[in-house]
Design a protein around this motif. Structure first.
Motif, PDB file in Angstrom:
ATOM      1  N   LEU A 189      -3.576 -11.034  -7.015  1.00 42.69           N
ATOM      2  CA  LEU A 189      -2.654 -10.018  -6.505  1.00 42.69           C
ATOM      3  C   LEU A 189      -1.209 -10.342  -6.880  1.00 42.69           C
ATOM      4  O   LEU A 189      -0.437  -9.453  -7.270  1.00 42.69           O
ATOM      5  N   PHE A 243       0.354  -3.397 -10.398  1.00 37.20           N
ATOM      6  CA  PHE A 243       0.033  -2.730  -9.134  1.00 37.20           C
ATOM      7  C   PHE A 243       1.120  -1.723  -8.782  1.00 37.20           C
ATOM      8  O   PHE A 243       0.840  -0.561  -8.450  1.00 37.20           O
ATOM      9  N   LEU A 289      -8.111  -2.151  -8.050  1.00 35.44           N
ATOM     10  CA  LEU A 289      -7.228  -3.287  -7.751  1.00 35.44           C
ATOM     11  C   LEU A 289      -6.871  -3.402  -6.263  1.00 35.44           C
ATOM     12  O   LEU A 289      -6.813  -4.516  -5.735  1.00 35.44           O
ATOM     13  N   PRO A 290      -6.603  -2.286  -5.554  1.00 35.26           N
ATOM     14  CA  PRO A 290      -6.278  -2.427  -4.124  1.00 35.26           C
ATOM     15  C   PRO A 290      -7.386  -3.054  -3.284  1.00 35.26           C
ATOM     16  O   PRO A 290      -7.134  -3.482  -2.150  1.00 35.26           O
ATOM     17  N   LEU A 341      -9.037  -0.044 -13.054  1.00 31.23           N
ATOM     18  CA  LEU A 341      -7.735  -0.335 -12.443  1.00 31.23           C
ATOM     19  C   LEU A 341      -7.607   0.316 -11.071  1.00 31.23           C
ATOM     20  O   LEU A 341      -6.807  -0.143 -10.240  1.00 31.23           O
ATOM     21  N   ASP A 342      -8.376   1.361 -10.828  1.00 28.16           N
ATOM     22  CA  ASP A 342      -8.305   2.013  -9.520  1.00 28.16           C
ATOM     23  C   ASP A 342      -8.835   1.117  -8.417  1.00 28.16           C
ATOM     24  O   ASP A 342      -8.576   1.359  -7.230  1.00 28.16           O
ATOM     25  N   ALA A 373       1.010   2.500  -8.818  1.00 27.16           N
ATOM     26  CA  ALA A 373       1.364   3.237  -7.602  1.00 27.16           C
ATOM     27  C   ALA A 373       2.410   4.306  -7.893  1.00 27.16           C
ATOM     28  O   ALA A 373       2.313   5.449  -7.419  1.00 27.16           O
ATOM     29  N   LYS A 403      -8.602   2.169  -2.541  1.00 23.36           N
ATOM     30  CA  LYS A 403      -8.556   2.311  -3.994  1.00 23.36           C
ATOM     31  C   LYS A 403      -7.309   3.111  -4.356  1.00 23.36           C
ATOM     32  O   LYS A 403      -6.759   3.831  -3.513  1.00 23.36           O
ATOM     33  N   PHE A 404      -6.868   2.985  -5.589  1.00 18.95           N
ATOM     34  CA  PHE A 404      -5.863   3.919  -6.080  1.00 18.95           C
ATOM     35  C   PHE A 404      -6.526   5.286  -6.209  1.00 18.95           C
ATOM     36  O   PHE A 404      -7.656   5.395  -6.696  1.00 18.95           O
ATOM     37  N   VAL A 418      -0.839  -9.668 -10.770  1.00 18.35           N
ATOM     38  CA  VAL A 418      -0.834  -8.265 -11.213  1.00 18.35           C
ATOM     39  C   VAL A 418       0.101  -7.393 -10.394  1.00 18.35           C
ATOM     40  O   VAL A 418       0.054  -6.161 -10.507  1.00 18.35           O
ATOM     41  N   ALA A 419       0.952  -8.007  -9.595  1.00 13.51           N
ATOM     42  CA  ALA A 419       1.869  -7.230  -8.748  1.00 13.51           C
ATOM     43  C   ALA A 419       2.682  -6.200  -9.534  1.00 13.51           C
ATOM     44  O   ALA A 419       2.818  -5.040  -9.099  1.00 13.51           O
TER      45      ALA A 419
END
Length: 504
Positions: free
Chosen positions: A323, A330, A412-413, A409-410, A334, A363-364, A326-327
């Motif tokens: 996390l 991320f 990642l959260p 990538l969706d 967003a 999720k994104f 990749v901040a």
């Protein structure tokens, strides 16, 4: 890759060989060459691995000696001597630990376990020798150079393995296999070998109880039926197959298997037997002899205690590190999601976790804002199997969302779910409550462990899997969990995401 062999005569003539289905047609010269290619290719790969190990040892030893030289004095001569002894011990330890045995190269962990054992053996011998002779320079070889040389050999072997897998994916160097058993059992083996060509098997012939294939035909999923179960010894002795795989053959007891094993002695053909268990292996399976009778003993899967604490701790630390790394990505995603249609950045959905407890998975957002309300309208276009809803081209997915989904990538959260403890980095796919309501007893075993961001389903086809395949892979993970399996899945996840295989 076709699994059906070429049995027709060629202009180049034919050689004597086993006939198919009682026919007098012999195996063609082309087929004979094809069948002989796999063992020859295996020997060549073994020599290539050995050459890679020896070259790595020579290069690492030479570099360590040259870098450490300060002049030709007693210290340098001792260093050179320690290096030569270390290299010699490694060269001796590798064959002693059977690290060049062809049948273990290219798949599984046995190859790397034996390599590690050889390095440890050489290192211990060097340490004892240096201690007894009071050689000061041996310390750096024991604690630094020999382990680094082992790591370099590991990298070299991994690169060779990837080349091997690439060739096998193109249908080269595959070992011909004779599958023996009931029609459904051999069909399953044919499917598995085709899904996993990296293992190096290709089923080229089948023997069934009736001597016929599916629905009374001459083939099983494109593979010719060569005879019934009584034909197996004759076909195996003919040498046209590198392995005879017996999987749930009716009426085949220990005496018949022993007789077949004796018939294969002195040939290049191996015997593989399906123990009849539901994909249980690894740390849960043990062999216990009772008065000479080997019994497969299965221990209970462990989801509590120290193993659970270690897994949870590792998940938390790794998720936090990822996390932080990749901040920036991320934050960028967003912003892009928000600017795309001014809707919410995140999509939360109720999922079922350990022991049936529900949690909110994050999720994104990759779909339009009212995606859930449109679900009922699209029910008739569902392409998913079982209780899953899947569409190859879901109209609710936004253009940005399609890119996010392609490379996962969706998801990642979900690292936040891992930090909260509701998910793990590796585990079964997190199901929806409506899916769990349709679960049979076997599928409910998925709920014994925390769901994961990735798993065997992720590295084996993702959305392209059928419902039955998804359940089977999740159960395989639950039944055979180990830290090594988690590491292997995490490693394979990178490749699956980059290839975007089965993602939609």
């Amino acid at each position: 890759m076709s699994a059906q062999p070429d049995v027709s005569s060629t202009s180049g003539g034919t050689l004597p060989g086993p006939s198919f289905r009682g026919s007098d047609r012999p195996v063609s010269r082309r087929r004979r060459a094809e069948l002989a290619d796999a063992p020859r290719w295996q020997r060549r790969f073994s020599w290539l691995v050995a050459l890679g190990d020896l070259s790595t040892i020579a290069v690492c030893t030479a570099l360590a000696v040259v870098i450490g030289l300060t002049g030709i004095d007693a210290v340098d001569r001792a260093r050179i001597g320690s290096g030569l002894i270390a290299a010699g011990l490694l060269v001796l330890a590798l064959p002693l630990r059977r690290a060049w045995e062809g049948r273990t190269l290219g798949q599984g962990t046995t190859e790397f376990v034996r390599l590690g054992g050889a390095v440890v053996l050489a290192d211990v011998a060097l340490a004892l020798g240096g201690l007894s002779l009071l050689v000061e320079s041996s310390r750096e070889w024991v604690f630094l150079i020999v382990p680094m040389t082992g790591l370099a050999m590991l990298v070299t072997r991994f690169a060779l393995r990837k080349c091997l897998h690439h060739q096998r994916g193109r249908g080269r160097g595959l070992l011909p296999v004779l599958a023996v058993g009931a029609e459904d059992a051999v069909t399953d083996l044919v499917h598995r070998t085709r899904r996993d060509p990296h293992f190096g098997w290709r089923v080229t012939g089948v023997c069934t109880p009736t001597g016929t294939g599916t629905d009374g035909g001459d083939t099983v999923d494109g593979v010719p039926v060569l005879g019934d179960l009584d034909s197996v010894p004759r076909l195996a002795a003919a040498g046209a197959h590198g392995t005879v795989a017996v999987c749930r053959a009716p009426g085949w007891g220990p005496a018949r298997l022993h007789r077949l094993a004796w018939d294969l002695e002195g040939t290049a053909t191996e015997l593989a037997v399906d123990p009849g268990l539901m994909e249980i292996a690894g740390p849960r399976m043990h062999i216990t002899p009772v008065d000479g009778l080997p019994l497969l003993r299965l221990t209970e899967p462990r989801f509590t205690g120290l193993s659970r604490i270690v897994k949870h701790t590792a998940d938390t630390i790794v998720a936090a590190l990822i996390l932080l790394t990749v901040a920036p990505v991320f934050l960028l995603i967003a912003v892009l999601v928000k600017l795309h249609d001014r809707g919410p950045v995140f999509f939360t959905q109720e999922r079922v976790g350990t022991r049936g407890n529900t949690f909110k998975m994050i999720k994104f957002r990759s779909m339009v804002v009212d995606a859930e309300t449109q679900l009922s309208e699209l029910a008739g276009r569902n392409e998913g199997a079982g209780p899953l809803f899947k569409m190859q081209r879901d109209p609710r997915v936004t253009p940005l969302g399609a890119i996010l989904r392609k490379y996962s990538l969706d998801e990642l959260p979900q690292l936040l779910n891992v930090l909260r403890g509701s998910m793990s980095l590796v585990g079964p796919r997190p199901p929806l409550p409506r899916e769990v309501a349709c679960y049979a007893d076997d599928a409910r075993r998925r709920l014994l462990v925390r769901p994961g961001m990735t798993g065997l389903w992720q590295v084996s086809g993702r959305s392209s899997l059928t419902w039955e395949e998804s359940v089977r892979l999740d159960l395989r993970y639950v039944e055979n969990w180990s830290p090594a399996l988690d590491l292997l899945i995490l490693w394979k996840t990178f490749g699956a995401v980059l290839r975007s295989q089965g993602a939609h």
